[in-house]
Write an enzyme that holds these catalytic residues in place. Structure first.
Site, mmCIF file in Angstrom:
data_model
loop_
_atom_site.group_PDB
_atom_site.id
_atom_site.type_symbol
_atom_site.label_atom_id
_atom_site.label_comp_id
_atom_site.label_asym_id
_atom_site.label_seq_id
_atom_site.Cartn_x
_atom_site.Cartn_y
_atom_site.Cartn_z
ATOM 1 N N HIS A 9 0.831 -1.206 0.000
ATOM 2 C CA HIS A 9 0.000 0.000 0.000
ATOM 3 C C HIS A 9 0.865 1.255 0.000
ATOM 4 C CE1 HIS A 9 0.937 0.928 4.185
ATOM 5 N NE2 HIS A 9 0.770 -0.355 4.454
ATOM 6 N N GLU A 79 -1.629 -7.063 8.121
ATOM 7 C CA GLU A 79 -0.244 -6.886 8.546
ATOM 8 C C GLU A 79 0.050 -7.687 9.805
ATOM 9 O OE1 GLU A 79 2.750 -6.684 8.052
ATOM 10 O OE2 GLU A 79 3.234 -4.575 7.664
#
Length: 199
Positions: A9, A79
């Site tokens: 990202h 994550e």
């Protein structure tokens, strides 16, 4: 075993300042949005068979901005759970733990809803993602895109190459970049890393 395109990202305020950002759902900065938009030509240069995205907004917004708004949300792409180190920078951690390194030393426990993960636990999630990606390749033609997070994608790369999750330490990964994991003579290889279009 087909090509995997890994997209980290774009920049967030926390990634810019070095804060460990696991479960905290921070948005992209405007610079992070521009990083994602700049990847569009690179993504379009590949035939995409399937795409999966982390549930966190920084990854989902990146998916939309790179032209893959219908990527399937996969909770295993989230994550690393940093536990008690969520929101803390490496220099801050090293004040109390000199020489601390995430990939070898792990994290301290956090609250019950985010207790933290070992490298091996992150590796188990990466293995599940890889199995789903391989199944998608078998069902479609084209590359599989995974839009997710820096530390997780580093572990996933290590696992794709047959390495320990701890060897994710070898693959520095910048925000708003594209990486390609391919094959050579039937064996997995890194075919491109930290790719950005020319400025």
């Amino acid at each position: 075993m087909g090509d995997l395109l890994l997209v980290r990202h774009g920049e967030t305020e926390w990634s810019r300042s070095g804060r460990h950002t696991g479960c905290t759902d921070v948005p992209l900065t405007e610079h992070g949005r521009e990083e994602a938009r700049r990847l569009v030509p690179l993504i379009r240069s590949h035939r995409i068979g399937a795409a999966f995205v982390s549930p966190l907004q920084r990854a989902r917004e990146t998916a939309r901005l790179i032209g893959i708004p219908d990527a399937r949300v996969d909770a295993d792409l989230r994550e690393w759970d940093y536990g008690g180190y969520e929101g803390v920078t490496t220099p801050e951690i090293q004040r109390d733990r000199p020489g601390w390194f995430l990939f070898t030393d792990g994290v301290v426990p956090g609250p019950p809803e985010h207790p933290g993960e070992t490298p091996e636990q992150v590796g188990e999630r990466a293995d599940r993602v890889l199995a789903r990606a391989d199944a998608a390749v078998a069902d479609t033609e084209g590359a599989v895109v995974l839009i997710a997070h820096g530390h997780f994608l580093r572990v996933l790369t290590a696992r794709r190459l047959g390495l320990s999750p701890r060897h994710g330490a070898l693959f520095q990964l910048a925000t708003g970049t594209l990486c390609r994991l391919g094959t050579e003579h039937g064996r997995p290889v890194v075919a491109g890393w930290n790719i950005r279009p020319p400025a």
